[in-house]
Design an enzyme around this catalytic site. Structure first.
Site, PDB file in Angstrom:
ATOM      1  CE  LYS A  22       2.162   4.821   8.212  1.00 31.89           C
ATOM      2  NZ  LYS A  22       0.788   4.739   8.619  1.00 31.89           N
TER       3      LYS A  22
ATOM      4  CE1 TYR B  96      -3.625   2.597   0.651  1.00 27.06           C
ATOM      5  CE2 TYR B  96      -2.318   3.296   2.533  1.00 27.06           C
ATOM      6  CZ  TYR B  96      -3.370   3.501   1.657  1.00 27.06           C
ATOM      7  OH  TYR B  96      -4.158   4.622   1.794  1.00 27.06           O
TER       8      TYR B  96
ATOM      9  CG  ASP C  18       5.876   3.732   0.655  1.00 25.24           C
ATOM     10  OD1 ASP C  18       6.181   4.452   1.631  1.00 25.24           O
ATOM     11  OD2 ASP C  18       4.701   3.544   0.291  1.00 25.24           O
TER      12      ASP C  18
HETATM   13  N1  PLP Z   1       2.990   4.219   2.174  1.00 25.39           N
HETATM   14  C1  PLP Z   1       2.952   3.320   3.171  1.00 25.39           C
HETATM   15  C2  PLP Z   1       3.952   2.212   3.206  1.00 25.39           C
HETATM   16  C3  PLP Z   1       1.980   3.415   4.173  1.00 25.39           C
HETATM   17  O1  PLP Z   1       1.941   2.509   5.153  1.00 25.39           O
HETATM   18  C4  PLP Z   1       1.047   4.486   4.108  1.00 25.39           C
HETATM   19  C5  PLP Z   1       0.002   4.609   5.137  1.00 25.39           C
HETATM   20  O2  PLP Z   1      -0.194   3.797   5.991  1.00 25.39           O
HETATM   21  C6  PLP Z   1       1.142   5.401   3.061  1.00 25.39           C
HETATM   22  C7  PLP Z   1       2.129   5.250   2.117  1.00 25.39           C
HETATM   23  C8  PLP Z   1       0.182   6.556   2.981  1.00 25.39           C
HETATM   24  O3  PLP Z   1       0.460   7.462   4.002  1.00 25.39           O
HETATM   25  P1  PLP Z   1      -0.684   8.491   4.507  1.00 25.39           P
HETATM   26  O4  PLP Z   1      -1.703   7.653   5.193  1.00 25.39           O
HETATM   27  O5  PLP Z   1       0.047   9.425   5.406  1.00 25.39           O
HETATM   28  O6  PLP Z   1      -1.222   9.172   3.294  1.00 25.39           O
END
Ligand code: PLP
Length: 448
Positions: A283, A152, A255
């Protein structure tokens, strides 16, 4: 073995009232889907306050928190240093729409810790990955991206293809897992067609896709350690195949929204010895305030406006309060060299204790863990991919989750998420968790 008495259902009148009001004015009553408890049932707890390793819900129940706002609260809630930095920042104004010193200081800290040469701040992880992909397309002049099933990367259109996290949770609730790809309405097929999908931890499949399409691919984006299908651990062979994608001219995008500053100060990149072209963060980088970032090689980052032709902007990007919380958090992490060792120790013992408690109760589980990220899969395992994770017994997970919550332990409300341990979790919390987990496993066993 006799099952322990069922935990008395806690009184959640205020949470129920708030949920009913929320559903009248907000879709599903929540502002992010997994919070709705759809796959585990029951009323989501509305949280009134948080301190250290604990949340207090609107009915006054104290809950031992394993979500940590889905990752950011690595220092625990209401950390004194972060609070002080926020108060100081707020006394100097809350938003300028012009650059300030904290953005420079946080960029210097992030580049020093991660090895990225340049970094751009945004306001969420979604914005970070979306912007990094636009940059990769602008830099390479190519239009396809490649991602992995069950990873994700936020909710930008082209990334809602075979995605994990809430989409996987919803798909399980609807009985779609393992069948058609979970995806979102509202994503035009033409967008989705630009996203190629391969299997996580399958180097042969990745090599084959790269051999066929590598020359068209702008970027390969991946979760270095997956949290969004539950925790999945990359094999060395898979990591080597990821690095091979660069030979085809694709940019490698790690990511690290979840893993950044969590698995090590330098994130998964440091822990696993990765050399991505770009990385994305979120985060922890905002210490509990809305911050995301993307960064990497200067030559690539200089394609971003106003230096280069790839446009990306944000009214609240680099917001002084958000920067202050991020700076205070990263400095506190740096100032405590034993912290990652303690997180590792706590979470390793948690994993062992959970396995022992499940075995004692005769419940089959498999635990995946890296550092302070952990998932208990309700199946024998091993779980190395989305497909593997999808075979979990989600009904058993839901019952166990309710058993924990009724006894005051707030676990992630989905089989397909990681839990997060914080620096505020100590010996007392570990013992309490294992005793509650044991009771919940026995209750689950007794119910069968
Ligand atoms: N990338 C990863 C690996 C994530 O776990 C998340 C959210 O949990 C995101 C991107 C998206 O981040 P946000 O919820 O701050 O938009």
């Amino acid at each position: 073995m006799t099952a322990p008495p069922q935990a008395a259902p806690p009184v959640t009148t205020v949470s129920q009232e708030l949920f009913a009001r929320a559903r009248r004015v907000t879709p599903g009553g929540v502002n992010s889907p997994v919070r709705a408890f759809k796959s585990v049932g029951g009323t989501p707890r509305f949280i009134a306050s948080a301190s250290g390793a604990f949340l207090t819900d609107a009915d006054g129940h104290r809950l031992l928190d394993y979500i940590g706002s889905w990752g950011p609260m690595i220092l625990g809630h209401d950390h004194a240093g972060v609070r002080q930095a926020l108060v100081e920042a707020a006394q100097s104004g809350t938003s300028f729409g012009a650059p300030g010193w904290r953005e420079v200081a946080l960029a210097e800290t992030v580049t020093r810790l991660t090895g990225a040469q340049k970094v751009r701040f945004v306001s969420s992880g979604t914005e970070a990955t979306m912007s990094a992909l636009r940059l990769a397309r602008g830099y390479t002049g190519r239009k396809y991206i490649l991602k992995f099933r069950g990873n994700y990367h936020g909710h930008a259109d082209g990334l809602l293809v075979e995605a994990g996290s809430g989409l996987m949770t919803d798909a399980a609730a609807l009985g779609h897992l393992g069948g058609a790809a979970p995806s979102s309405a509202g994503v035009p097929a033409e967008y989705a067609a630009l996203t190629l999908v391969s299997e996580y931890n399958d180097p042969a499949a990745l090599d084959a896709l790269l051999a066929a399409r590598g020359h068209e691919i702008a970027a390969v984006i991946f979760e270095p350690v997956v949290g969004n299908a539950g925790v999945l651990i990359p094999t060395p062979e898979f990591l080597a195949a990821l690095h091979r994608s660069r030979k085809r001219g694709a940019l490698l995008i790690a990511d690290e929204v979840m893993t950044g500053f969590r698995l090590a100060l330098g994130g998964a990149t440091e822990l696993l010895g990765l050399t991505p072209d770009l990385s994305c963060w979120g985060k922890i980088i905002g210490g509990g305030l809305p911050v995301g970032a993307y960064g990497g090689r200067a030559e690539v980052m200089d394609y971003v406006s106003p230096q280069g032709p790839v446009y990306q902007a944000g009214t609240l990007s680099g917001n002084p309060l958000a920067m202050a919380a991020g700076l205070a958090t990263l400095h506190a992490l740096e100032a405590d060299p034993g912290l990652y060792g303690r997180l590792e120790n706590y979470t390793a013992r948690l994993a062992q204790g959970l396995l022992a408690a499940a075995a004692e109760a005769g419940v089959v589980v498999c635990v995946n863990r890296v550092g302070s990220m952990l998932t208990v899969f309700f199946q024998a395992g091993p779980v190395a991919s989305y497909q593997d994770a999808a075979h979990s017994d989600t009904a058993a997970f839901a019952a166990w989750f309710q058993g924990l919550l009724a006894r005051g332990v707030y676990w992630a409300p989905s089989q397909f998420e990681s839990i997060f341990v914080s620096a505020a979790h100590g010996e007392t919390e570990l013992e309490a968790t294992l005793s509650v987990a044991r009771a919940a496993f026995l209750e689950l066993r007794g119910a069968r």
